[in-house]
Design an enzyme around this catalytic site. Structure first.
Site, PDB file in Angstrom:
ATOM      1  N   HIS B  16       0.831  -1.217   0.000  1.00 25.82           N
ATOM      2  CA  HIS B  16       0.000   0.000   0.000  1.00 25.82           C
ATOM      3  C   HIS B  16       0.862   1.261   0.000  1.00 25.82           C
ATOM      4  O   HIS B  16       0.426   2.309  -0.480  1.00 25.82           O
ATOM      5  CB  HIS B  16      -0.911   0.028   1.233  1.00 25.82           C
ATOM      6  CG  HIS B  16      -2.067  -0.918   1.151  1.00 25.82           C
ATOM      7  ND1 HIS B  16      -3.056  -0.794   0.209  1.00 25.82           N
ATOM      8  CD2 HIS B  16      -2.405  -1.997   1.902  1.00 25.82           C
ATOM      9  CE1 HIS B  16      -3.959  -1.754   0.379  1.00 25.82           C
ATOM     10  NE2 HIS B  16      -3.586  -2.503   1.396  1.00 25.82           N
ATOM     11  N   SER B 166      -7.614  -1.675  11.867  1.00 26.91           N
ATOM     12  CA  SER B 166      -7.334  -1.090  10.546  1.00 26.91           C
ATOM     13  C   SER B 166      -7.122   0.412  10.596  1.00 26.91           C
ATOM     14  O   SER B 166      -6.394   0.973   9.777  1.00 26.91           O
ATOM     15  CB  SER B 166      -8.481  -1.395   9.582  1.00 26.91           C
ATOM     16  OG  SER B 166      -8.803  -2.761   9.617  1.00 26.91           O
TER      17      SER B 166
END
Lengths: 338, 338
Positions: B16, B166
């Site tokens: 990411h 998260s």
């Protein structure tokens, strides 16, 4: 809800990360931003404190006088803090700092060598100054020893006392025990200080543990600005303290703005945690040894990580750089014999 | 002494941070280094898992097939892990991963939407695969809800189950409660997973709390490699776990070497914690929204921090990017009316 007083040494401890080269515009800009956020104390100086600018530990870009007058002018509501290490700084430096309007004057000593601070704390008491004392490399003493030394410096004249986790070695339980022991020894009238380093990723968690154990003054630097793995990241610490039930009186958005300024104007990049920072944290060794360890171990062909762990076993402290030479030579000899 | 199995998603979650552009040499080199350190599971893939490479979330530099065959070849003792999000990945992708020799197959779902994983976990059970399930954005559910969903996915076929923080929102006590609740619901035979993010500087402390509450599988990435504030820094986590009484079986020096490789070959720089990462952690919002929030709020002249906090109040989750448009428009209208 309990209150924690945030003490911000960005403009002093951060200097270690830039070889004491912060300029006047940077000092003024950050002090203004910190003041706007309502940070209670903004500390400024050479990384090693008053009077330390020298060839040996590095000359600062700006003189003590100019640093203090610049930050004093920039602060409207925040107090100005200074730091001094007996040996580098003298009573004359303390007198100048008071004359410049320093509100909080911190004297740092190795955790078991508090007698070195007696004269300076006594001098500050005579001046009526708000003198604080911090016990450095505090993982090298037991909670009981720290408590005893804390009580002693209060006797010398310190109005607040606490510990620096100079090697970034502590885990939260260690901090809880030590702050608790010191609180027990000095009583409710003397705020207890905690100053963390992030070598083991625990600076914020340790600071929250300190607050939970009753520390009244906690240090943090914008983006964690400091040598190696850096200090406790201030703009993370503040909202986490607030979320866990402590009041800091600091405005979050203005604090984030100050940190943005710091990232942009004070540092090449925020600190990250490299392998030798981790090793020095695990070993309990002052990470300022890094360059000398790397240089000497590189030339001798020994693993710098072994050197750090051995320095930890020998409880090496700043000023004992000769030990690095000894350890490297011994490891090198062992290697040759193997 | 308790054992913790370290699961290393450096080559998947780290993607990411580099728009899924890790190349074959980097994948091979890190996998070899991780294997040499004895890291039990090395996860690889596009940041969003199997089948996710696309214009919408970004095309990976390397195909799933080539990623899996490269890492499989590089690992001698470590297991290979893969990740999949139902919707991006399909049963066909799972079949391919098993054929490529993936040992641990993780299915991720939003914490309250576990029914989405039923078919894939059932498929993996039929294949005899070691299927794990992680509940994402787990701060959005209560410990009791997480426990209920954890038990449900075990019924579907998951052999391990756990939570991802998260948004990097948790503090240690939050983690202790949730891991405890899940352990109570799934029993001793099913290892519980914890995956942290460092938005509030708590990734290592939260992971230690998870281990203390009985989590058997804990995630960490070299240098914390990942988007925004990054994941739990693996080479810090491992020695801290060992120091607090957990065995990982990992060699510290080889682990530090793997992290050095990662810093040098995988990332432009290790993650640091910027203001919007802190705000998204506090607000409990997926930090992947950052670019869209910055873009839209910049054009409308509203404070992106206000946008994050409002998205947090509305419990926005990935896939609900439309909410950003709504929130920006409302804040902009309020501002015009003020």
């Amino acid at each position: 809800m309990n209150t924690v007083v945030i003490h911000d040494p960005t403009l002093r401890d951060g200097q270690h990360a830039v070889r004491h080269q912060l300029g006047v515009a940077a000092l003024r800009g950050y002090a203004e931003a910190a003041d706007a956020a309502g940070i209670p104390v903004v500390e400024v100086g050479h990384g090693n404190g008053l009077g330390a600018s020298s060839l040996q530990v590095g000359r600062a870009a700006v003189s003590d006088d100019l640093m203090l007058s610049t930050v004093r002018e920039a602060l409207r509501t925040s107090k100005m803090g200074v730091f001094m290490l007996p040996g580098w700084g003298t009573c004359e430096d303390l007198r100048k700092a008071v004359a410049h309007g320093a509100d909080v004057i911190r004297v740092g000593v190795h955790c078991t060598e508090t007698s070195l601070a007696e004269r300076h704390l006594g001098f500050l008491r005579e001046q009526g100054a708000d003198a604080h004392c911090v016990l450095m490399m505090s993982h090298m003493a037991t909670p009981a020893e720290l408590a005893e030394h804390a009580a002693r410096v209060v006797g010398y004249g310190a109005r607040a006392v606490g510990i620096m986790d100079s090697a970034g070695h502590f885990l939260p339980q260690d901090v809880t025990e030590r702050i608790g022991a010191i609180r027990g020894a000095v009583g409710d009238g003397v705020p207890v200080i905690f100053h963390g380093h992030n070598n083991l990723g625990m600076a914020v968690a340790n600071s929250v543990a300190a607050a939970g154990a009753g520390a009244g003054i906690i240090d943090g630097c914008a983006r964690g600005f400091g040598a190696g793995a850096g200090n406790t990241q201030l703009e993370v610490l503040v909202p986490v303290l607030e979320r866990t039930g402590f009041r800091t009186g600091i405005d979050l958005y203005a604090l984030l703005d100050a940190a943005e300024f710091a990232e942009r104007e004070l540092m090449p990049a925020p600190p990250t945690t490299g392998s030798l920072s981790i090793v020095s944290g695990l070993a309990g060794v002052f990470s300022g040894f890094k360059h000398q360890v790397l240089d000497l171990s590189g030339r001798a062909g020994v693993d710098p990580r072994d050197v750090f762990f051995e320095l930890g076993r020998r409880q090496a402290i700043a000023g004992q750089e000769d030990l690095i030479v000894d350890v490297v030579a011994e490891l090198s000899a062992k290697r040759a014999a193997a």
